[in-house]
Design a protein around this motif. Sequence first.
Motif, mmCIF file in Angstrom:
data_model
loop_
_atom_site.group_PDB
_atom_site.id
_atom_site.type_symbol
_atom_site.label_atom_id
_atom_site.label_comp_id
_atom_site.label_asym_id
_atom_site.label_seq_id
_atom_site.Cartn_x
_atom_site.Cartn_y
_atom_site.Cartn_z
ATOM 1 N N GLU A 257 -5.701 9.564 -4.620
ATOM 2 C CA GLU A 257 -5.638 9.182 -6.024
ATOM 3 C C GLU A 257 -6.263 10.243 -6.938
ATOM 4 O O GLU A 257 -5.811 10.450 -8.070
ATOM 5 C CB GLU A 257 -6.333 7.833 -6.234
ATOM 6 C CG GLU A 257 -5.621 6.653 -5.596
ATOM 7 C CD GLU A 257 -4.305 6.337 -6.294
ATOM 8 O OE1 GLU A 257 -3.932 7.054 -7.256
ATOM 9 O OE2 GLU A 257 -3.642 5.365 -5.883
ATOM 10 N N LYS A 258 -7.283 10.919 -6.451
ATOM 11 C CA LYS A 258 -7.901 11.988 -7.259
ATOM 12 C C LYS A 258 -6.905 13.098 -7.538
ATOM 13 O O LYS A 258 -6.945 13.738 -8.611
ATOM 14 C CB LYS A 258 -9.122 12.548 -6.537
ATOM 15 C CG LYS A 258 -10.376 11.689 -6.668
ATOM 16 C CD LYS A 258 -11.558 12.370 -5.992
ATOM 17 C CE LYS A 258 -12.840 11.583 -6.187
ATOM 18 N NZ LYS A 258 -14.002 12.244 -5.526
ATOM 19 N N GLU A 259 -6.024 13.360 -6.582
ATOM 20 C CA GLU A 259 -5.006 14.386 -6.791
ATOM 21 C C GLU A 259 -4.104 14.021 -7.964
ATOM 22 O O GLU A 259 -3.648 14.883 -8.709
ATOM 23 C CB GLU A 259 -4.158 14.547 -5.523
ATOM 24 C CG GLU A 259 -4.914 15.116 -4.342
ATOM 25 C CD GLU A 259 -5.293 16.567 -4.561
ATOM 26 O OE1 GLU A 259 -4.709 17.223 -5.455
ATOM 27 O OE2 GLU A 259 -6.194 17.063 -3.849
ATOM 28 N N PHE B 36 0.831 -1.203 0.000
ATOM 29 C CA PHE B 36 0.000 0.000 0.000
ATOM 30 C C PHE B 36 0.875 1.267 0.000
ATOM 31 O O PHE B 36 0.640 2.210 -0.747
ATOM 32 C CB PHE B 36 -0.919 -0.026 1.215
ATOM 33 C CG PHE B 36 -1.574 1.298 1.501
ATOM 34 C CD1 PHE B 36 -2.635 1.750 0.735
ATOM 35 C CD2 PHE B 36 -1.122 2.092 2.542
ATOM 36 C CE1 PHE B 36 -3.238 2.966 0.989
ATOM 37 C CE2 PHE B 36 -1.723 3.308 2.805
ATOM 38 C CZ PHE B 36 -2.783 3.742 2.024
ATOM 39 N N MET B 37 1.890 1.278 0.845
ATOM 40 C CA MET B 37 2.737 2.451 0.962
ATOM 41 C C MET B 37 3.482 2.735 -0.342
ATOM 42 O O MET B 37 3.632 3.891 -0.752
ATOM 43 C CB MET B 37 3.746 2.252 2.112
ATOM 44 C CG MET B 37 3.100 2.195 3.487
ATOM 45 S SD MET B 37 2.180 3.701 3.864
ATOM 46 C CE MET B 37 3.472 4.911 3.724
ATOM 47 N N PHE B 38 3.922 1.700 -1.011
ATOM 48 C CA PHE B 38 4.653 1.877 -2.269
ATOM 49 C C PHE B 38 3.783 2.574 -3.304
ATOM 50 O O PHE B 38 4.217 3.522 -3.973
ATOM 51 C CB PHE B 38 5.118 0.509 -2.777
ATOM 52 C CG PHE B 38 5.832 0.573 -4.097
ATOM 53 C CD1 PHE B 38 7.152 0.982 -4.182
ATOM 54 C CD2 PHE B 38 5.168 0.204 -5.264
ATOM 55 C CE1 PHE B 38 7.804 1.046 -5.401
ATOM 56 C CE2 PHE B 38 5.819 0.259 -6.493
ATOM 57 C CZ PHE B 38 7.137 0.683 -6.563
ATOM 58 N N ASN B 39 2.529 2.119 -3.425
ATOM 59 C CA ASN B 39 1.639 2.733 -4.416
ATOM 60 C C ASN B 39 1.288 4.167 -4.055
ATOM 61 O O ASN B 39 1.185 5.044 -4.930
ATOM 62 C CB ASN B 39 0.360 1.900 -4.544
ATOM 63 C CG ASN B 39 0.632 0.540 -5.156
ATOM 64 O OD1 ASN B 39 1.563 0.375 -5.929
ATOM 65 N ND2 ASN B 39 -0.183 -0.450 -4.799
ATOM 66 N N SER C 122 2.014 7.901 -5.975
ATOM 67 C CA SER C 122 1.031 8.961 -6.260
ATOM 68 C C SER C 122 1.585 10.322 -5.862
ATOM 69 O O SER C 122 1.457 11.315 -6.590
ATOM 70 C CB SER C 122 -0.276 8.675 -5.516
ATOM 71 O OG SER C 122 -0.836 7.454 -5.922
ATOM 72 N N ILE C 123 2.206 10.396 -4.676
ATOM 73 C CA ILE C 123 2.775 11.669 -4.219
ATOM 74 C C ILE C 123 3.938 12.091 -5.110
ATOM 75 O O ILE C 123 4.124 13.283 -5.395
ATOM 76 C CB ILE C 123 3.220 11.540 -2.746
ATOM 77 C CG1 ILE C 123 2.006 11.280 -1.851
ATOM 78 C CG2 ILE C 123 3.959 12.782 -2.279
ATOM 79 C CD1 ILE C 123 2.345 11.052 -0.403
ATOM 80 N N TYR C 124 4.702 11.114 -5.571
ATOM 81 C CA TYR C 124 5.822 11.414 -6.468
ATOM 82 C C TYR C 124 5.317 12.071 -7.757
ATOM 83 O O TYR C 124 5.922 13.035 -8.271
ATOM 84 C CB TYR C 124 6.581 10.124 -6.780
ATOM 85 C CG TYR C 124 7.711 10.303 -7.767
ATOM 86 C CD1 TYR C 124 8.874 10.989 -7.415
ATOM 87 C CD2 TYR C 124 7.609 9.779 -9.047
ATOM 88 C CE1 TYR C 124 9.907 11.149 -8.312
ATOM 89 C CE2 TYR C 124 8.647 9.925 -9.960
ATOM 90 C CZ TYR C 124 9.796 10.617 -9.584
ATOM 91 O OH TYR C 124 10.826 10.780 -10.485
ATOM 92 N N SER C 125 4.179 11.579 -8.248
ATOM 93 C CA SER C 125 3.599 12.169 -9.462
ATOM 94 C C SER C 125 3.208 13.617 -9.224
ATOM 95 O O SER C 125 3.412 14.488 -10.078
ATOM 96 C CB SER C 125 2.379 11.361 -9.913
ATOM 97 O OG SER C 125 2.744 10.036 -10.208
ATOM 98 N N LEU C 126 2.631 13.904 -8.051
ATOM 99 C CA LEU C 126 2.258 15.279 -7.718
ATOM 100 C C LEU C 126 3.492 16.172 -7.595
ATOM 101 O O LEU C 126 3.481 17.340 -8.014
ATOM 102 C CB LEU C 126 1.461 15.303 -6.407
ATOM 103 C CG LEU C 126 0.051 14.710 -6.444
ATOM 104 C CD1 LEU C 126 -0.547 14.700 -5.042
ATOM 105 C CD2 LEU C 126 -0.845 15.503 -7.390
ATOM 106 N N ASN D 182 -5.111 3.207 -13.641
ATOM 107 C CA ASN D 182 -3.737 3.574 -13.977
ATOM 108 C C ASN D 182 -3.324 3.092 -15.356
ATOM 109 O O ASN D 182 -2.438 3.673 -15.991
ATOM 110 C CB ASN D 182 -2.784 3.014 -12.918
ATOM 111 C CG ASN D 182 -1.436 3.695 -12.950
ATOM 112 O OD1 ASN D 182 -1.354 4.916 -12.939
ATOM 113 N ND2 ASN D 182 -0.375 2.900 -13.005
ATOM 114 N N GLU D 183 -3.962 1.988 -15.838
ATOM 115 C CA GLU D 183 -3.575 1.419 -17.116
ATOM 116 C C GLU D 183 -4.377 1.992 -18.291
ATOM 117 O O GLU D 183 -4.047 1.735 -19.452
ATOM 118 C CB GLU D 183 -3.755 -0.113 -17.070
ATOM 119 C CG GLU D 183 -2.947 -0.809 -15.976
ATOM 120 C CD GLU D 183 -1.455 -0.717 -16.231
ATOM 121 O OE1 GLU D 183 -1.072 -0.556 -17.408
ATOM 122 O OE2 GLU D 183 -0.677 -0.802 -15.266
#
Length: 365
Positions: A240-242, A182-185, A189-193, A281-282
């Motif tokens: 995830e919406k972010e 869970f933490m990895f995913n 997401s935060i990395y993308s932001l 995501n895909e």
Amino acid sequence: MDSFFSRLVLSGIPSYRFARHFLFWLAWWLFFGVLYGFYYIEDSSTLFKISFVEALIFLPAHMFLSYSIIYGVLPRLILKDRYWQALLSTLFMIMVAAGISTLLNKFVIAGYRAWVDFPMRHTTVFYSFMGGLRGSMTAAGFAVAIKLVKNFYRKRVETEKLEKEKLRAELELLQGQLHPHFMFNTLNSIYSLALKKSDRTPETILKLSQLMRYMLTDCRGATIELQKEIQVLYDYIDLEKERFGNRLDMTVNVQGDLQRPYIAPLLLLPFLENSFKHGANEMIEQAWISLDLNVQQSVLKFKLANGRVDESTSQENSAHVGLLNVKKRLELLYPNGHELRITEDTDLFVVSLTIELDKIKIPYA
């Protein structure tokens, strides 16, 4: 009261052990005292005056046979599968006990009756031997039966305890595997932001810290309030919406009695996580996810559907990895109280889960 009797019967504390042995032999002394009073002479009222004394005199023979079997033959031979030796040893102990009864009858009982000037019925050595054999075997039979029942009960309790410990260890292992996944995913997401230099990045990190606190503190117990578990779903959706922005069409419908029910922690989140990672995501075009959750009379119905692209076999296997742990946890925690159906199509993935929340099997009890 139940606790007192359980300690009296099962406790290894010397005072309780002495008490239960004392009560056992007190009961046999009273039984044989009454039996001798009716058996030997028609004038029972006269014999009752000495029958209890004679019953007390014969007790050592009964004790010898009983303790020889339950503390000698049973643990050292029978429980070690040495059955022939156990049989021969038991027969020998029975003969010794009968011989002790014969000697007590000839040298102690006869002397006692002469001392109190009570007539002694003439019996042969064989009759006296058989009488001692019968009395000792009766008392020892009950003692051995009680010991076997206690051993069986203790073994059952130990087996249940081991099963619960095994179940708890498996659940802790599965839950421990879930957290890194869970933490990895979420960090992705935060990395993308962060790459987009979004102003929402600090707020997203705060939500992540709240999720971490939930997993590391609130999820330590066997169950958690359903409302908290649902709030985690909302928090994860916000994260995830972010990342997805307008590219995600998310529908959430939660209703029913959410106040009192409890649920095992982190059961629903992996399904939602899987929908984002291997569904939304895909998808190149508009991604969509639909979540419906309803609780009525402690029955939770959870349905999650998402669009997907046609994947290769290796990708499908990867998508299933995140669900293996939660499937196993459902089998362990709700073995007779859940139904999970997963429907897959080329462009659709649907999870339908029904849980009877009051049928949880808690390994810590």
